[in-house]
Design an enzyme around this catalytic site. Structure first.
Site, PDB file in Angstrom:
ATOM      1  N   ILE A  85       0.844  -1.200   0.000  1.00 17.39           N
ATOM      2  CA  ILE A  85       0.000   0.000   0.000  1.00 17.39           C
ATOM      3  C   ILE A  85       0.879   1.249   0.000  1.00 17.39           C
ATOM      4  O   ILE A  85       1.784   1.371   0.821  1.00 17.39           O
ATOM      5  CB  ILE A  85      -0.907   0.005   1.258  1.00 17.39           C
ATOM      6  N   CYS A  86       0.592   2.159  -0.901  1.00 14.23           N
ATOM      7  CA  CYS A  86       1.296   3.441  -0.960  1.00 14.23           C
ATOM      8  C   CYS A  86       0.465   4.452  -0.172  1.00 14.23           C
ATOM      9  O   CYS A  86      -0.528   4.972  -0.672  1.00 14.23           O
ATOM     10  CB  CYS A  86       1.484   3.890  -2.411  1.00 14.23           C
ATOM     11  N   LEU A  87       0.866   4.669   1.073  1.00 12.23           N
ATOM     12  CA  LEU A  87       0.135   5.562   1.965  1.00 12.23           C
ATOM     13  C   LEU A  87       1.150   6.179   2.923  1.00 12.23           C
ATOM     14  O   LEU A  87       1.926   5.448   3.555  1.00 12.23           O
ATOM     15  CB  LEU A  87      -0.934   4.761   2.730  1.00 12.23           C
TER      16      LEU A  87
END
Length: 152
Positions: A85-87
């Site tokens: 996840i790109c967060l």
């Protein structure tokens, strides 16, 4: 010791007062191996989907963020095919926004919000940036993936 007591408190709170549409529990005997489920929010292409996640809590928690990834395939520009996840809150500063005051419940809620509102300006999956240019096609594909992989 501090990590174990904090994790125990967080898990107790997650079981008694979970955020809406989110559940999290210990998977197996180790306190640092967790599983979570996020229900797809209404009026999103993930509606009625049940998404499983894996959470690995590092030794340095809460000074280092947990590693969280989707186990259920999801069609999303900020989540890759390995479930990463790109967060920003999942990364340490200076590139990330993780702070020790955050907790697993907050992270799961942030992921749930990201599912409902993708960030097309920071895609992890370049081929899914159609969210920005052809939202209708994105919605169709995301709904198909949800029906195929996240329906129980």
């Amino acid at each position: 010791m501090q990590r174990a007591s904090r994790l125990s408190r967080e898990l107790a709170l997650l079981s008694t007062e979970p955020p809406p549409g989110i559940s999290c529990w210990q998977s197996g005997p180790r306190l640092d191996q967790l599983q979570a489920q996020i229900l797809g929010a209404a009026e999103t292409p993930y509606e009625k989907g049940i998404f499983n996640l894996e959470i690995v809590v590092p030794e340095r928690y809460p000074f280092e963020p947990p590693k969280i990834r989707f186990l259920t395939p999801i069609y999303h520009p900020n989540i890759d095919s390995a479930g990463r996840i790109c967060l920003d809150v999942l990364k340490l500063p200076p590139k990330g926004a993780w702070r020790p005051s955050l907790n697993i419940s907050t992270l799961l809620t942030s992921i749930q919000l990201l599912m409902a509102e993708p960030n097309p300006d920071d895609p992890l999956m370049a081929d899914i940036v159609q969210y920005k240019y052809n939202k209708q096609l994105f919605l169709i594909n995301a709904k198909e993936w949800t029906e195929k992989y996240a329906s129980q």
